[in-house]
Design an enzyme around this catalytic site. Sequence first.
Site, mmCIF file in Angstrom:
data_model
loop_
_atom_site.group_PDB
_atom_site.id
_atom_site.type_symbol
_atom_site.label_atom_id
_atom_site.label_comp_id
_atom_site.label_asym_id
_atom_site.label_seq_id
_atom_site.Cartn_x
_atom_site.Cartn_y
_atom_site.Cartn_z
ATOM 1 N N HIS A 162 0.834 -1.221 0.000
ATOM 2 C CA HIS A 162 0.000 0.000 0.000
ATOM 3 C C HIS A 162 0.859 1.257 0.000
ATOM 4 O O HIS A 162 0.486 2.268 0.577
ATOM 5 C CB HIS A 162 -0.947 0.020 1.206
ATOM 6 C CG HIS A 162 -1.654 -1.275 1.413
ATOM 7 N ND1 HIS A 162 -2.780 -1.628 0.685
ATOM 8 C CD2 HIS A 162 -1.372 -2.326 2.210
ATOM 9 C CE1 HIS A 162 -3.169 -2.836 1.065
ATOM 10 N NE2 HIS A 162 -2.331 -3.294 1.982
ATOM 11 N N SER A 283 15.663 20.778 -16.174
ATOM 12 C CA SER A 283 14.492 21.586 -16.485
ATOM 13 C C SER A 283 14.971 22.885 -17.100
ATOM 14 O O SER A 283 16.003 23.432 -16.705
ATOM 15 C CB SER A 283 13.710 21.860 -15.206
ATOM 16 O OG SER A 283 12.928 23.025 -15.362
ATOM 17 N N LYS A 289 16.466 21.134 -10.796
ATOM 18 C CA LYS A 289 15.844 19.856 -11.130
ATOM 19 C C LYS A 289 16.780 18.893 -11.868
ATOM 20 O O LYS A 289 17.592 19.284 -12.681
ATOM 21 C CB LYS A 289 14.607 20.071 -12.027
ATOM 22 C CG LYS A 289 13.506 20.868 -11.390
ATOM 23 C CD LYS A 289 12.731 20.111 -10.324
ATOM 24 C CE LYS A 289 12.012 18.904 -10.835
ATOM 25 N NZ LYS A 289 10.732 19.239 -11.432
ATOM 26 N N ASN A 291 15.722 15.406 -13.721
ATOM 27 C CA ASN A 291 14.492 14.655 -13.983
ATOM 28 C C ASN A 291 14.748 13.251 -14.524
ATOM 29 O O ASN A 291 15.627 13.052 -15.353
ATOM 30 C CB ASN A 291 13.626 15.425 -14.984
ATOM 31 C CG ASN A 291 13.165 16.765 -14.429
ATOM 32 O OD1 ASN A 291 12.999 16.901 -13.215
ATOM 33 N ND2 ASN A 291 12.993 17.733 -15.299
ATOM 34 N N GLU A 296 10.268 7.924 -17.095
ATOM 35 C CA GLU A 296 8.966 8.532 -17.402
ATOM 36 C C GLU A 296 8.537 8.241 -18.830
ATOM 37 O O GLU A 296 7.373 7.941 -19.099
ATOM 38 C CB GLU A 296 9.012 10.039 -17.151
ATOM 39 C CG GLU A 296 8.986 10.363 -15.662
ATOM 40 C CD GLU A 296 9.160 11.848 -15.346
ATOM 41 O OE1 GLU A 296 9.179 12.178 -14.166
ATOM 42 O OE2 GLU A 296 9.284 12.650 -16.290
#
Length: 468
Positions: A162, A283, A289, A291, A296
């Site tokens: 969970h 970014s 950032k 990333n 993704e």
Amino acid sequence: MTAKRARVKPWSGRFSMPTDANVERFTESVSFDQRLYHHDIMGSIAHVRMLARVRVLSRQESRRIIKGLQMIEKRIAAGRFNWQTRLEDVHMNIETALVEAIGEVGKKVHTGRSRNDQVATDLRLYLRDEIDSVTHLLVALMTALVAVAGREAATIMPGFTHMQAAQPVTFGHHMLAWYEMLKRDQQRLADCRKRVNILPLGAAALAGTSFPIDRNYTAKLLGFAGVAENSLDAVSDRDFAIEFCAAAALIMLHLSRFAEELVLWLSPQFGFIDIGDAWCTGSSIMPQKKNPDIPELVRGKTGRVYGDLLALLTLMKAQPLAYNRDNQEDKQALFDAIDTVKACLTVFTGMIPAVEVKAEVLHKAALKGYATATDLADYLVRKGVSFRDAHAVVGAVVKYAIDQNKDLPALSLRELRRFSRKIGADVHPYLELTGSVQARDHIGGTAPARVRQAVRSAQRYLKALRKQ
Ligand code: ARG
């Protein structure tokens, strides 16, 4: 001009009007099926050799056709081939070029065959090779994961249910979970390959041919394990391509789940891992950032492959026997699934060695969330308490620890004994993370010794695969 244009098509005999330009554009497939050229030529050469063997063609005819086809293949490979939309597809482009190159005898290549069994053959030959390439890439990724698992066999991290820290596990064990999924993917591909590896040629348009063909011989030449047993089925079904897309969709599903974890783990909120700069992007507006674009994008591309699978399932569902032109639409979806899964596997494998595991952060995270509570319950069970009662006792201990703002191992024996007299001086190793993971010492368990054993067995499995 009109008459000349009409005559360009191999099927134009029955037609008195040239094809409308829009129809030509609408029906063509050469813009995308030209990637089948190698397998198309391979299939034609085998077909012609078979025709010579059964004396439908003379030795000399077959030799001339084969030489012509080989010459065309070289021209295509060198980028010196002029693909023509008005010739519809890869098959008619090559056949036309053959006749241009060697004259009338070239037309005999199509004896006892139709584009319907030809395209089904090409697709199976092509997919068989692609299955081998995808398998190769999968094995490379599995190998990279097993290397990490071996290195991090004793690195402790929180295991989640969970999305909450549940029990401590080892990082190596976690990596081997992904390995197992990819192993099933590899096995699914191997299984799919068996059904792909069947020869449709000889089915001709749909009913077979009146020439005395030797299909087993063609199958042998092309390395097919068997011959399609029904001509109607052979030219029409694309279940083999659907099966591949289903296997590809599952590979993507696994990569996507893995990607999701990498995205979470790289986030400053988790900080479980770092990924080398070469495998991340920045970014354009927020200088701080870094990333995780690869995971993704892999997660994002998963949807495409699901789409490819659904496209093929839908393409097939309402087709009566036998071949229908609908089937021309099988290619782009199949090609896209192949290209996508290969690209994703390639970058993923490259990225794995660049993943830096932050053992200290993982250890701290595993301490949070009272991850050894189950171990305390198991300890009580071993002292004769029923699991249900033990569960209740430990629940109360955890509540107390939360109130005291302490981890379980930080509780003193006196504090613990307030909840159960069965708790003795030997309890503390059970509350420690190392003791917890070491205790799970059985097949499939997270104990470092078991992980090392699983790593060795995985290495043997991969070695055997590489030898195949
Ligand atoms: N380009 C066609 C395909 O991909 C080849 C078969 C054409 N057959 C036909 N009867 N028009 O399916």
